[in-house]
Design an enzyme around this catalytic site. Structure first.
Site, mmCIF file in Angstrom:
data_model
loop_
_atom_site.group_PDB
_atom_site.id
_atom_site.type_symbol
_atom_site.label_atom_id
_atom_site.label_comp_id
_atom_site.label_asym_id
_atom_site.label_seq_id
_atom_site.Cartn_x
_atom_site.Cartn_y
_atom_site.Cartn_z
ATOM 1 N N GLY A 1 -2.802 -7.075 5.324
ATOM 2 C CA GLY A 1 -3.938 -6.413 5.948
ATOM 3 C C GLY A 1 -4.657 -7.240 6.978
ATOM 4 N N ARG B 1 -12.531 -9.028 -1.414
ATOM 5 C CA ARG B 1 -11.658 -8.918 -0.237
ATOM 6 C C ARG B 1 -11.205 -7.474 -0.050
ATOM 7 N NH1 ARG B 1 -6.110 -7.063 0.757
ATOM 8 N NH2 ARG B 1 -5.319 -8.211 2.561
ATOM 9 N N VAL B 2 -11.271 -6.993 1.179
ATOM 10 C CA VAL B 2 -10.762 -5.675 1.536
ATOM 11 C C VAL B 2 -9.805 -5.844 2.703
ATOM 12 C CG1 VAL B 2 -11.339 -3.378 2.399
ATOM 13 C CG2 VAL B 2 -12.835 -4.480 0.724
ATOM 14 N N GLY B 3 -8.646 -5.230 2.614
ATOM 15 C CA GLY B 3 -7.665 -5.311 3.685
ATOM 16 C C GLY B 3 -7.741 -4.123 4.620
ATOM 17 N N THR C 1 1.434 -0.630 5.933
ATOM 18 C CA THR C 1 1.488 -1.449 4.727
ATOM 19 C C THR C 1 1.930 -2.844 5.139
ATOM 20 O OG1 THR C 1 2.498 -1.717 2.529
ATOM 21 C CG2 THR C 1 3.861 -0.708 4.220
ATOM 22 N N GLY C 2 1.446 -3.835 4.428
ATOM 23 C CA GLY C 2 1.789 -5.209 4.776
ATOM 24 C C GLY C 2 0.601 -6.120 4.572
ATOM 25 N N THR D 1 0.834 -1.204 0.000
ATOM 26 C CA THR D 1 0.000 0.000 0.000
ATOM 27 C C THR D 1 0.866 1.250 0.000
ATOM 28 O OG1 THR D 1 -1.712 -1.126 1.258
ATOM 29 C CG2 THR D 1 -1.725 1.290 1.324
#
Length: 320
Positions: free
Chosen positions: A205, A179-181, A202-203, A151
């Site tokens: 989620g 899918r949503v992180g 970031t990474g 991200t």
């Protein structure tokens, strides 16, 4: 007041460099963050954000983005939007809404169309080719395909002391449709309060959301910790908790900035890069070492590292 911008990853350096010119001239953090992220979104070689972002399991690009105003605490966010350019601008527009400020899927698409945002096929030939290559190497062999979840997150404080944070991502590569992180989730992927500071993550989620890590860092800064101390404490504690409770921890990387213009960074992976520009510092890329004994160390990216980075992201995608 000292102005500063800090961002996750090397990919943000061009964006914050250009946006810094506005901040130098008494510009507003909100416009600077939007401009910087749009530059990342528009560059087709960044395969985890915007145009050229890697697709889901159905080879469709679904984008997530968020925007938060640190003065008013207003938030705008979208999840799983398809075929619209510059999701950060859609999120920023939504932050002006009193209600319905977080839209997903078809609802986000409908809103963007109604508001006149630019519609475009966000799947590039290069991203499709990469998808096909990864599918052959993973899915077709019964292996996990998940890779590429970088991200772009940017925090800014301007001369007036206003703070803003924004995020944008195409999410987990080959993710399930819908899918949503963490990136558009307030408190997990981002949080900012102009009276304290901000953080963005970031990474992986799914693991970042387990710690509400961006809010936790802002809370720690409110309690008096410096951004570096707060970032290291939050990352260390979440990483250790996940390992203890679940046996492993996904990638966790954070950048943080307080309202005095002081910044910090922490990560549980090797090679996490971040970008900074300020009234006192020219645009600079740093590369981190994995957190050790509760502390993250980093160095200025070398010319060799920067050259290798560009060569890597632009290299032809070939099939073995």
């Amino acid at each position: 007041m000292k102005w500063v911008m800090i961002a996750t990853w090397r990919m943000a350096i061009e964006g914050i460099t250009e946006a810094a010119e506005d901040l130098k001239n008494d510009g507003y953090s909100g416009e600077a963050v939007e401009k910087a992220i749009k530059i990342v979104e528009d560059f087709p070689y960044y395969k985890s954000v915007g145009y050229g972002g890697l697709p889901n399991e159905n080879c469709q690009v679904e984008l997530d983005a968020a925007y938060m105003d640190g003065d008013t605490l207003s938030i705008g966010a979208i999840g799983g939007i398809t075929d619209f350019k510059n999701p950060i601008s859609i999120a920023k527009k939504l932050s002006k809404e009193r209600f319905n400020c977080f839209l997903v899927g078809a609802g986000a698409d409908e809103y963007a169309k109604k508001e006149g945002f630019h519609r475009i096929n966000m799947l590039t030939d290069r991203a499709k080719r990469y998808y096909e290559k990864r599918k052959r190497k993973t899915v077709d062999k019964g292996l996990s395909p998940y890779d590429g979840h970088d991200t772009v997150g940017i925090i800014s404080v301007d001369k007036a002391g206003k703070m803003v944070v924004g995020t944008s991502t195409s999410g987990l590569f080959m993710k399930k449709k819908g899918r949503v992180g963490d990136s558009p989730i307030s408190g997990s992927g981002f949080y900012v309060d102009s009276e304290v500071g901000g953080a963005t993550a970031t990474g992986l989620g799914e693991d970042l959301m387990k710690g509400c890590i961006s809010y936790e860092i802002v809370r720690l800064m409110k309690d008096g910790l410096q951004p570096q101390e707060a970032a290291d404490k939050a990352v260390s504690e979440l990483n250790e908790k996940l390992i203890k409770r679940r046996g492993k921890s996904g990638d966790i990387s954070i950048v943080a900035l307080n309202n005095k213009g002081e910044w910090g960074v922490s990560t549980n992976i090797e090679g996490f890069s971040f970008s900074v520009v300020s009234e006192d510092e020219k645009p600079m890329v740093y590369v981190c070492n994995k957190i050790k004994h509760g502390k993250t160390t980093y160095d200025v990216a070398s010319e060799q590292w920067l050259e290798a980075y560009l060569n890597r992201i632009k290299s032809p995608i070939t099939f073995d």
